[in-house]
Design a protein around this motif. Sequence first.
Motif, short mmCIF file in Angstrom:
data_model
loop_
_atom_site.label_atom_id
_atom_site.label_comp_id
_atom_site.label_asym_id
_atom_site.label_seq_id
_atom_site.Cartn_x
_atom_site.Cartn_y
_atom_site.Cartn_z
N ALA A 331 0.83 -1.21 0.00
CA ALA A 331 0.00 0.00 0.00
C ALA A 331 0.86 1.26 0.00
CB ALA A 331 -0.94 -0.01 1.20
N ALA A 332 1.95 1.26 0.77
CA ALA A 332 2.82 2.43 0.84
C ALA A 332 3.53 2.67 -0.49
CB ALA A 332 3.83 2.28 1.97
N ASN A 333 3.97 1.59 -1.15
CA ASN A 333 4.57 1.73 -2.47
C ASN A 333 3.58 2.35 -3.45
OD1 ASN A 333 6.60 -1.31 -2.48
ND2 ASN A 333 7.17 0.76 -1.93
N VAL A 334 2.33 1.88 -3.41
CA VAL A 334 1.31 2.41 -4.31
C VAL A 334 1.05 3.89 -4.01
CG1 VAL A 334 -1.12 2.25 -4.99
CG2 VAL A 334 0.24 0.17 -4.73
N LEU A 373 -6.99 -3.51 -2.75
CA LEU A 373 -6.23 -3.50 -1.50
C LEU A 373 -7.15 -3.24 -0.31
CD1 LEU A 373 -2.87 -1.61 -2.13
CD2 LEU A 373 -3.13 -3.85 -1.08
N ALA A 374 -8.10 -2.33 -0.48
CA ALA A 374 -9.00 -1.96 0.61
C ALA A 374 -9.83 -3.14 1.09
CB ALA A 374 -9.91 -0.81 0.17
N ALA A 375 -10.00 -4.15 0.26
CA ALA A 375 -10.75 -5.33 0.67
C ALA A 375 -10.01 -6.13 1.73
CB ALA A 375 -11.02 -6.22 -0.54
N HIS A 376 -8.71 -5.85 1.90
CA HIS A 376 -7.89 -6.59 2.86
C HIS A 376 -7.42 -5.72 4.03
CE1 HIS A 376 -7.91 -9.73 -0.14
NE2 HIS A 376 -7.42 -8.90 -1.02
#
Length: 417
Positions: A331-334, A373-376
Amino acid sequence: MRTLRTTAGRALTAAGVVAVAALALSGCVAKADTSAAGSSAGLTVTSTDDSCQVSGSTAQSGTLAFDVTNGGSQVTEFYLLADDGLRIVGEVENVAPGASRSLTVVAQPGKYFTVCKPGMIGDGIGRADFTVSGDAVTVDGPDGELKQQAVDLYAAFVKDQVAQLVPAVQQLADDYESGDDAAAQAAFPQVRAYYERIEPVAEALGDLDPRIDYREVDAVAEGLDWTGFHRIEKDLWVPAQDALNADGETPAWQGWAPSTPEERAAYGDGLIADVQELYDYVHGPEFTQSLDAQGVAGLSNGAIALLDEVATGKITGEEDWWSGTDLYDFAANVEGSKMAFSLVRDFADSKGQDGTSLVSRIDAGYGDLEAALAAHGSLTDGFVGYRTLTDADKRELTDLINALAEPLSRLTTTVLD
């Protein structure tokens, strides 16, 4: 315990006013007069050691001027942040005690935050909502000047992330060295997020990234001493008897012994020193010169490089092998990639229909990837452990990364066209 030393008291290369156009939030880069949209003057900011008082919380779109006075005992900074609390729309730094500086930005309608940062490290204090209303503003100015403003804005973003990394690493090392493993485990993925958003900057500094962020398998393959985040990680998540190393073959416990208190002190202090080196670099002239030399191509290439980090490490689950916290890094890379893209987005969009179409595809790609990503979980509330993902989950994320990587790979050429 070795304590981090900041360089806030010295004269910084970018000292004084950093006047930046709000390119990340602008829908276009046209040659037009911003005065038509109006301006707001007379906004004052008083920064002290424990407060950040802004004279108003609303303004009309257009040119905004903030007069910042430091009433505290430490050198301070003032930021205008975008609605995600991450992107820097404008900042003024190195405001000495008793001194005043001015920040001028061209702000589009929307929601923002204001924040001060006494000592120029940490998250800052006095974060408050700031709303800009009115019509969208087109930005006037030579193309070269606007591109330099985008580079300056990215430099401010990197400095902010490293400034927050400094105290976060200090606390992580304190917990790790004292044996408070539960606290260190909770902090580990959150601390790493600051680093993962700007990782390509450290990767350009020779052996600094290997010292900070190499996995065990990489260090062994290159004959290096294994230090940094992942060395600490293995102590915090002691390998189970049935666990394998990242090579998938060697038992993780084979030849492994938990670090002694003396070894923990060495690893913790080493990470502190390496992060200090990164802090000193991004606040020095070499970093500014490097970004200036690369120009906006460096920003678009940075967006691509961060997505590559996801594709080559995080999606495989090999990055945070012991903790299973790979989705935090993912997530931080994105976020870091999207930040860099946002600064060159308008330049690509201005290249005609092909540029507009490319930008539309990249926007959609980021949106789809963020939704998956938000699903996790999230960086704020936490992510599930990577090993809980199903093969279908991993395939979905991989497909979305590939879908975004294709148009993103054409960004630099489009921007420079």
